[in-house]
Every structure is written in structure tokens, then in C-alpha cells.
Design a protein around this motif. Structure first.
Motif, PDB file in Angstrom:
ATOM      1  N   ILE A 162     -16.637  -2.240   3.055  1.00  0.00           N
ATOM      2  CA  ILE A 162     -15.833  -3.209   2.315  1.00  0.00           C
ATOM      3  C   ILE A 162     -16.231  -4.619   2.751  1.00  0.00           C
ATOM      4  O   ILE A 162     -16.165  -4.945   3.937  1.00  0.00           O
ATOM      5  N   LEU A 163     -16.664  -5.422   1.801  1.00  0.00           N
ATOM      6  CA  LEU A 163     -16.973  -6.824   2.105  1.00  0.00           C
ATOM      7  C   LEU A 163     -15.724  -7.696   2.069  1.00  0.00           C
ATOM      8  O   LEU A 163     -15.543  -8.569   2.928  1.00  0.00           O
ATOM      9  N   HIS A 164     -14.878  -7.473   1.066  1.00  0.00           N
ATOM     10  CA  HIS A 164     -13.684  -8.298   0.911  1.00  0.00           C
ATOM     11  C   HIS A 164     -12.553  -7.456   0.332  1.00  0.00           C
ATOM     12  O   HIS A 164     -12.789  -6.577  -0.504  1.00  0.00           O
ATOM     13  N   VAL A 165     -11.335  -7.731   0.786  1.00  0.00           N
ATOM     14  CA  VAL A 165     -10.131  -7.256   0.115  1.00  0.00           C
ATOM     15  C   VAL A 165      -9.534  -8.450  -0.607  1.00  0.00           C
ATOM     16  O   VAL A 165      -9.273  -9.495   0.009  1.00  0.00           O
ATOM     17  N   ASN A 166      -9.338  -8.319  -1.915  1.00  0.00           N
ATOM     18  CA  ASN A 166      -8.911  -9.444  -2.750  1.00  0.00           C
ATOM     19  C   ASN A 166      -7.573  -9.137  -3.420  1.00  0.00           C
ATOM     20  O   ASN A 166      -7.376  -8.045  -3.954  1.00  0.00           O
ATOM     21  N   PRO A 222     -10.125 -13.364  -1.544  1.00  0.00           N
ATOM     22  CA  PRO A 222     -10.135 -12.591  -0.299  1.00  0.00           C
ATOM     23  C   PRO A 222      -8.988 -12.967   0.633  1.00  0.00           C
ATOM     24  O   PRO A 222      -8.570 -14.130   0.696  1.00  0.00           O
ATOM     25  N   VAL A 223      -8.496 -11.958   1.346  1.00  0.00           N
ATOM     26  CA  VAL A 223      -7.492 -12.185   2.378  1.00  0.00           C
ATOM     27  C   VAL A 223      -8.028 -11.636   3.691  1.00  0.00           C
ATOM     28  O   VAL A 223      -8.818 -10.692   3.709  1.00  0.00           O
ATOM     29  N   VAL A 266     -17.340  -4.202  -2.628  1.00  0.00           N
ATOM     30  CA  VAL A 266     -17.980  -3.207  -1.762  1.00  0.00           C
ATOM     31  C   VAL A 266     -19.476  -3.473  -1.669  1.00  0.00           C
ATOM     32  O   VAL A 266     -20.071  -4.117  -2.542  1.00  0.00           O
ATOM     33  N   ASP A 267     -20.092  -2.947  -0.632  1.00  0.00           N
ATOM     34  CA  ASP A 267     -21.505  -3.157  -0.377  1.00  0.00           C
ATOM     35  C   ASP A 267     -22.163  -1.822  -0.081  1.00  0.00           C
ATOM     36  O   ASP A 267     -21.586  -0.968   0.600  1.00  0.00           O
ATOM     37  N   GLY A 268     -23.377  -1.627  -0.625  1.00  0.00           N
ATOM     38  CA  GLY A 268     -24.129  -0.421  -0.335  1.00  0.00           C
ATOM     39  C   GLY A 268     -23.755   0.763  -1.187  1.00  0.00           C
ATOM     40  O   GLY A 268     -23.988   1.912  -0.788  1.00  0.00           O
ATOM     41  N   VAL A 307      -4.511   8.304  -3.187  1.00  0.00           N
ATOM     42  CA  VAL A 307      -4.176   9.648  -2.714  1.00  0.00           C
ATOM     43  C   VAL A 307      -3.384   9.555  -1.416  1.00  0.00           C
ATOM     44  O   VAL A 307      -2.426  10.301  -1.195  1.00  0.00           O
ATOM     45  N   GLN A 308      -3.774   8.622  -0.566  1.00  0.00           N
ATOM     46  CA  GLN A 308      -3.083   8.415   0.712  1.00  0.00           C
ATOM     47  C   GLN A 308      -2.939   6.928   0.953  1.00  0.00           C
ATOM     48  O   GLN A 308      -3.922   6.187   0.932  1.00  0.00           O
ATOM     49  N   GLU A 309      -1.724   6.478   1.143  1.00  0.00           N
ATOM     50  CA  GLU A 309      -1.473   5.073   1.433  1.00  0.00           C
ATOM     51  C   GLU A 309      -1.967   4.722   2.828  1.00  0.00           C
ATOM     52  O   GLU A 309      -2.170   5.601   3.674  1.00  0.00           O
ATOM     53  N   GLY A 310      -2.157   3.436   3.069  1.00  0.00           N
ATOM     54  CA  GLY A 310      -2.612   2.998   4.387  1.00  0.00           C
ATOM     55  C   GLY A 310      -2.953   1.532   4.373  1.00  0.00           C
ATOM     56  O   GLY A 310      -2.334   0.749   3.641  1.00  0.00           O
ATOM     57  N   GLU A 311      -3.955   1.159   5.153  1.00  0.00           N
ATOM     58  CA  GLU A 311      -4.388  -0.228   5.266  1.00  0.00           C
ATOM     59  C   GLU A 311      -5.905  -0.309   5.151  1.00  0.00           C
ATOM     60  O   GLU A 311      -6.615   0.605   5.590  1.00  0.00           O
ATOM     61  N   VAL A 312      -6.380  -1.406   4.571  1.00  0.00           N
ATOM     62  CA  VAL A 312      -7.813  -1.643   4.388  1.00  0.00           C
ATOM     63  C   VAL A 312      -8.121  -3.064   4.832  1.00  0.00           C
ATOM     64  O   VAL A 312      -7.324  -3.985   4.599  1.00  0.00           O
ATOM     65  N   GLY A 313      -9.286  -3.249   5.441  1.00  0.00           N
ATOM     66  CA  GLY A 313      -9.718  -4.581   5.821  1.00  0.00           C
ATOM     67  C   GLY A 313     -11.208  -4.751   5.615  1.00  0.00           C
ATOM     68  O   GLY A 313     -11.956  -3.768   5.522  1.00  0.00           O
ATOM     69  N   ALA A 314     -11.642  -5.988   5.499  1.00  0.00           N
ATOM     70  CA  ALA A 314     -13.070  -6.276   5.375  1.00  0.00           C
ATOM     71  C   ALA A 314     -13.812  -5.679   6.569  1.00  0.00           C
ATOM     72  O   ALA A 314     -13.343  -5.758   7.708  1.00  0.00           O
TER      73      ALA A 314
END
Length: 211
Positions: A6-10, A32-33, A92-94, A151-158
Motif C-alpha cells: 500500500i502506497l497511500h490510504v486515501n 492521503p492520511v 497500491v504498488d506492484g 471480509v474482516q475489519e481492521g486497520e490499514v496503513g501506508a
């Protein structure tokens, strides 16, 4: 996808924008945040959509667009491409998103996401880039990005890695789904995909006529 990340969460709130002499509400402006961002139900914290009959909801909870596809728009079409330009939650990257399979499940941060469908651009993408004709160009380019279910809640970061957990065996990619829109002979193959969103299920069973 060993190097995918992940490059950025926006995220972005709904705003009013003037378009062709009228006010339009839209959540397409995203930026982005920093840090880790909670994903609950159908939205990242701080994110929203103006009309969930056509944007957002369970089958469009998270939208991802790739750095590689942004490279195309910058290098081939001359676009300045800041993260979030096309309203994506995840840059996203790659990853070749167009080659991803419908129903494919990803581990991203502490979430699990499932690819639901490609993007069908509406006039608000044209509003965002200042070109009313852009949605047609976007569709023709065959670089739709991917909508996900949660499918599953959670947290995401760059910087979080993207890992494929499951790949279905039907072989239907997001690229194939976009090709169906201009080749009705391909539509019946979509019936092999479980849990199709309503629009695509209607196409697969001939309930929506294609030009």
C-alpha cells in the motif's frame, strides 16, 4: 505478489461542487492520511460517499487503484496523478489489478478484502479531473481499478504488504469483466463467479441488454 504494498490510504468527506450550473454532492475528492486507518463495515474512518445506491456499499466498500496504472495516465495521457485522484481509498504498488480475479481475497494490514468488481466510471470522475469526456476515456483504457468487499475489519496503513490469501479457479479477471461490456458473447462466462454484484449478475443472465 511478493513486493506488493500500500502506497497511500486515501479518505475524503462528502462535499458540494458546482458542475454545469448546478451543485453536485460527491465524495470523490480523497487525500492521503498518515498512520493506521480503521476500516469498519463499508468505510475507512474519515471516508464517505454521497449516494450509496451507486457508490460505496458492501460490493464497493473499498476502491483500489495502482501506481502502475497511474503511470499510464501520466506518461501516455499527460495527467498529473496525485494519490487519490480517481477517488481510490488504496493506492497500491506492484499489482496488475486488471489481471486480478473476481473473488480473490487479500490480506492488507489486519483486514481481509475480497475483489467484487471493476469500476464503472460515472460523470463524477469527469468532474474530478475537469473533463466531462474523461469517463469514456477511462473505460476505453481498460484500467478500471478494483472494488472490494470487507471480509474482516481492521486497520490499514501506508507501507502494509498486500498478500493474496485465496484465488478462485474460474479465471474471470477484472479485465475480462470490462471486456464483457463491449462483447456480449463473453457475458455467460460470468455465471461461474459466485456472489456476483447485482448489475453483473443481470448481465451474466441476459437481464441487461448490452450495446
Amino acid at each position: 505478489m511478493p513486493d506488493s504494498r500500500i502506497l497511500h490510504v486515501n479518505v475524503g468527506a462528502v462535499r458540494e461542487v458546482e458542475w454545469r450550473g448546478r451543485l453536485v454532492t460527491t465524495g470523490i475528492w480523497k487525500a492521503p492520511v498518515e498512520g493506521r486507518v480503521a476500516l469498519r463495515c463499508v468505510n475507512f474512518a474519515g471516508d464517505d460517499q454521497a449516494d450509496r445506491t451507486v457508490h460505496g456499499g458492501p460490493d464497493k466498500a473499498v476502491y483500489a487503484y495502482s501506481r502502475e496504472d497511474y503511470d499510464f495516465w501520466r506518461e501516455e495521457e499527460g495527467f498529473d496523478t496525485p494519490p487519490g485522484l480517481f477517488g481510490e481509498n488504496l493506492t497500491v504498488d506492484g499489482i496488475d489489478l486488471s489481471a486480478a480475479l473476481v473473488g480473490e481475497r487479500w490480506s492488507v494490514g489486519s483486514t481481509v478484502l475480497e475483489i467484487a468488481q471493476p469500476r464503472m466510471p460515472c460523470f463524477k470522475l469527469g468532474l474530478r479531473v475537469g473533463d466531462a469526456h474523461f469517463p469514456r476515456r477511462f473505460q476505453r483504457a481498460g484500467r478500471p481499478g478494483a472494488y472490494f468487499r470487507v471480509v474482516q475489519e481492521g486497520e490499514v496503513g501506508a507501507g502494509d504488504a498486500v498478500r493474496v490469501l485465496e484465488r478462485p479457479d474460474h479465471g474471470i479477471t477484472l479485465r475480462y469483466m470490462t471486456e464483457v461490456l463491449t462483447d456480449r458473447g463473453k457475458a455467460a462466462a460470468l455465471r461461474a463467479v459466485p456472489n456476483l454484484p447485482e448489475f453483473w449478475d443481470d448481465i451474466a443472465h441476459g437481464r441487461i441488454a448490452l450495446e
